[in-house]
Design an enzyme around this catalytic site. Structure first.
Site, short mmCIF file in Angstrom:
data_model
loop_
_atom_site.label_atom_id
_atom_site.label_comp_id
_atom_site.label_asym_id
_atom_site.label_seq_id
_atom_site.Cartn_x
_atom_site.Cartn_y
_atom_site.Cartn_z
CB CYS A 107 21.29 21.54 -16.14
SG CYS A 107 23.05 22.21 -15.82
NE ARG A 162 22.92 31.98 -20.43
CZ ARG A 162 22.81 32.95 -21.42
NH1 ARG A 162 22.02 32.96 -22.11
NH2 ARG A 162 23.73 33.98 -21.19
CG PHE A 202 14.24 29.44 -21.44
CD1 PHE A 202 14.84 28.42 -21.24
CD2 PHE A 202 15.01 30.54 -21.20
CE1 PHE A 202 15.95 28.15 -21.22
CE2 PHE A 202 16.30 30.27 -20.87
CZ PHE A 202 16.76 29.17 -20.98
CB THR A 243 22.27 21.58 -9.23
OG1 THR A 243 23.13 22.56 -10.24
CG2 THR A 243 20.88 21.65 -9.15
CB VAL A 250 29.95 24.12 -12.52
CG1 VAL A 250 30.07 25.11 -11.38
CG2 VAL A 250 28.63 24.34 -13.42
CG ASN A 268 18.18 24.73 -13.91
OD1 ASN A 268 18.17 26.01 -14.01
ND2 ASN A 268 19.26 23.79 -13.67
N1 NAD Z 1 27.23 22.24 -16.54
C1 NAD Z 1 26.39 23.21 -16.35
O1 NAD Z 1 25.85 24.09 -17.24
C2 NAD Z 1 25.83 23.62 -14.95
C3 NAD Z 1 25.18 24.84 -14.60
C4 NAD Z 1 24.98 25.33 -13.32
C5 NAD Z 1 25.10 24.19 -12.44
N2 NAD Z 1 25.58 22.67 -12.80
C6 NAD Z 1 25.77 21.81 -11.78
O2 NAD Z 1 27.32 22.19 -11.07
C7 NAD Z 1 27.78 20.58 -10.81
C8 NAD Z 1 28.76 20.30 -11.79
O3 NAD Z 1 28.42 20.30 -13.20
P1 NAD Z 1 29.46 19.95 -14.25
O4 NAD Z 1 28.75 20.25 -15.55
O5 NAD Z 1 30.61 20.75 -14.10
O6 NAD Z 1 29.81 18.51 -14.01
P2 NAD Z 1 31.29 17.86 -14.74
O7 NAD Z 1 30.75 16.48 -14.84
O8 NAD Z 1 31.68 18.46 -16.00
O9 NAD Z 1 32.31 18.17 -13.89
C9 NAD Z 1 32.43 17.53 -12.57
C10 NAD Z 1 34.00 17.13 -12.13
O10 NAD Z 1 34.28 16.87 -10.66
C11 NAD Z 1 35.01 15.89 -10.91
N3 NAD Z 1 35.13 15.23 -9.60
C12 NAD Z 1 34.29 14.09 -9.06
N4 NAD Z 1 34.21 13.88 -7.86
C13 NAD Z 1 35.33 14.75 -7.41
C14 NAD Z 1 36.25 14.90 -6.15
N5 NAD Z 1 35.82 13.97 -5.01
N6 NAD Z 1 37.17 15.66 -5.99
C15 NAD Z 1 37.39 16.48 -7.11
N7 NAD Z 1 36.94 16.31 -8.41
C16 NAD Z 1 35.96 15.66 -8.55
C17 NAD Z 1 34.82 15.15 -11.92
O11 NAD Z 1 36.12 14.34 -12.42
C18 NAD Z 1 34.40 16.10 -13.01
O12 NAD Z 1 35.44 16.61 -13.84
C19 NAD Z 1 26.59 19.74 -11.23
O13 NAD Z 1 25.88 19.62 -9.98
C20 NAD Z 1 25.48 20.63 -11.95
O14 NAD Z 1 24.23 20.01 -11.93
C21 NAD Z 1 25.92 22.65 -14.01
#
Ligand code: NAD
Length: 443
Positions: free
Chosen positions: A264, A158, A253, A124, A11, A212
């Protein structure tokens, strides 16, 4: 305008690169050193269509910088997006430690700087998180809390279509508690021509989990009906088509398959159920959605047994390891449970995926043990007794199935995604079975 992002994952990186492409100056904090080193060297860390090109372009234009120090980001950005992870804890609740630690760093730096900063929660998170972040701000800012504003702006992209989804969202949700936050976010999103729901932060946080959970419910619902189709004879694809033309239901879906996975849906459902429990509410509907999803691998194994009788010693070719096509993400992929179940039956597993093999081996060392991985699907399929399609990668539609027929031990195919039922080469030469319908074809 300068904007900060904490967390360069799926994200955060997409958010940063897309906002940079819209003309903003982006500062990104990433605490994972290996990831940070790559990004600083201009190397994309995730597989997402169009992202590498946009990343390179905006690095060249000097519009995006990466660091491990929150200080630079807070100094340089009026609005800071929190995009860190919120994984599941063992009790299903969301682990908020990454959010808390990023927030603490932002508050400390903001107080030192003495200038207003808006923290925008894109991760999220459970309802009440923005309220908690306001408490953290007042605890750590010691009388300077008016410098820090919190807003909720859940992300709906997505994986596999993340850049497009970010740039062309169905809607943007802004949970704001102050006029200044609302104005800043409206300015940041002024180039987006979609409905914008401006509301309070509790409502914004609930919208994300509710959306979701509802989508996951649709999937488990259609999978439940698929089981009925298998039992009594019926075609789930046509059932879904017949339902989907009803505008109140919609077509999306409603594709039956081996269940949902990814980073997610499973975790957000668990967290939403936990929120319900915290408030003594009956969220058992969602508990059933989870249970139906968890039962999918065993259902697949049962169908394979119907096709092969004994799985012990049979070679099963697994097509696809990622939780969906066009991503390298294998978090909570159905492939992991299926491979574990096949191995427990004594089957010999060969597996293939266009880009997910390395991530699968890294995240699931136990499941990956003794599996024969092949980048080329033809190699994984060679001498197999049955093929199990787990991920609907478009590549699998391009294979020469008639030719492959001569390379397999038995021409049995179980389509876990209802994906290749119109692939005539496959249908003609294999005994083809899809989730939720009877077997067809085969010679
Ligand atoms: N992946 C998806 O499709 C998606 C879609 C919508 C929402 N989300 C939500 O978005 C959020 C992130 O999801 P993601 O898939 O990108 O996760 P991810 O694990 O790919 O990325 C999170 C990143 O944050 C970094 N991080 C952790 N602590 C940190 C800090 N204190 N300072 C800076 N960086 C830090 C981690 O090293 C990691 O690279 C989650 O809450 C997820 O539920 C994800």
């Amino acid at each position: 305008m300068k904007i900060g992002v904490f967390g360069a994952g799926y994200v955060g990186l997409v958010t940063a690169v897309c906002l940079a492409d819209l003309g903003f100056d982006l500062w990104v904090v990433e605490k994972n050193k290996a990831k940070l080193d790559k990004l600083r060297a201009g190397i994309n860390t995730i597989y997402e269509a169009g992202l590498t090109e946009l990343l390179n372009k905006n690095i060249e234009l000097g519009r995006i910088q990466f660091t491990d120090e929150g200080k630079f980001v807070v100094e340089n950005s009026e609005a800071i997006f929190l995009c860190v992870g919120t994984p599941s804890r063992p009790d299903g609740s969301a682990d908020m430690s990454q959010i808390e630690s990023a927030m603490k760093e932002i508050v400390e730096q903001t107080v030192q700087l003495g200038q207003y900063r808006l923290v925008v929660v894109k991760s999220t998170v459970p309802v009440g998180t923005s309220a908690w972040l306001r408490k953290i701000a007042s605890m750590y800012a010691r009388g300077h809390e008016s410098l820090i504003d919190i807003a909720s702006n859940p992300e709906f992209l997505r994986e596999g279509a993340a850049v497009k989804d970010f740039m062309e969202p169905d809607r943007i949700v802004l949970g704001c508690s102050s006029e200044r936050a609302r104005e800043l976010l409206t300015y940041i999103y002024q180039q987006f021509d979609c409905p914008k729901i401006v509301t309070d932060s509790n409502t914004a946080e609930i919208i994300k989990y509710a959306a979701n959970s509802f989508l996951a419910t649709k999937i488990s619902f259609i999978n439940m009906v698929a089981d009925l189709c298998e039992s009594v004879g019926g075609d789930i694809s046509q059932v879904a088509e017949g339902m989907g033309y009803d505008k109140r239901i919609g077509k999306e879906f409603l594709r039956a398959g081996i269940g949902f996975g990814g980073s997610c849906f499973p975790k957000d459902l668990r967290a939403f159920v936990h929120v319900g429990q915290l408030h003594n509410l009956n969220f058992s509907l969602l508990e059933e959605v989870i249970k139906i999803n968890q039962s999918r691998p065993q259902r697949v194994i049962a169908r394979l047994k119907e096709m092969l009788w004994v799985l012990q010693g049979k070679k099963i070719a697994v097509l696809g390891l990622t939780f969906k096509p066009n991503t390298d993400d294998v978090r909570e992929t159905p492939a992991a449970g299926l491979i574990a179940a096949l191995k427990a039956e004594g089957a010999i597993v060969s597996a293939t995926d266009p880009i997910g093999i390395d991530n699968f081996k890294k995240i699931y060392p136990l499941e990956a043990k003794d599996v024969h991985f092949h980048e080329k699907p033809e190699m994984a399929l060679k001498n197999s007794h049955a093929v199990l399609l787990v991920t609907d990668w478009p590549e699998y539609n391009q294979l020469n199935w008639a030719g492959i027929r001569n390379e397999v031990e038995l021409p049995l195919f179980l389509d876990g995604r209802n994906f290749l039922k119109n692939q005539t080469g496959l249908i003609d030469d294999f005994l083809y079975t899809a989730v939720g319908s009877k077997s067809t074809g085969g010679n």
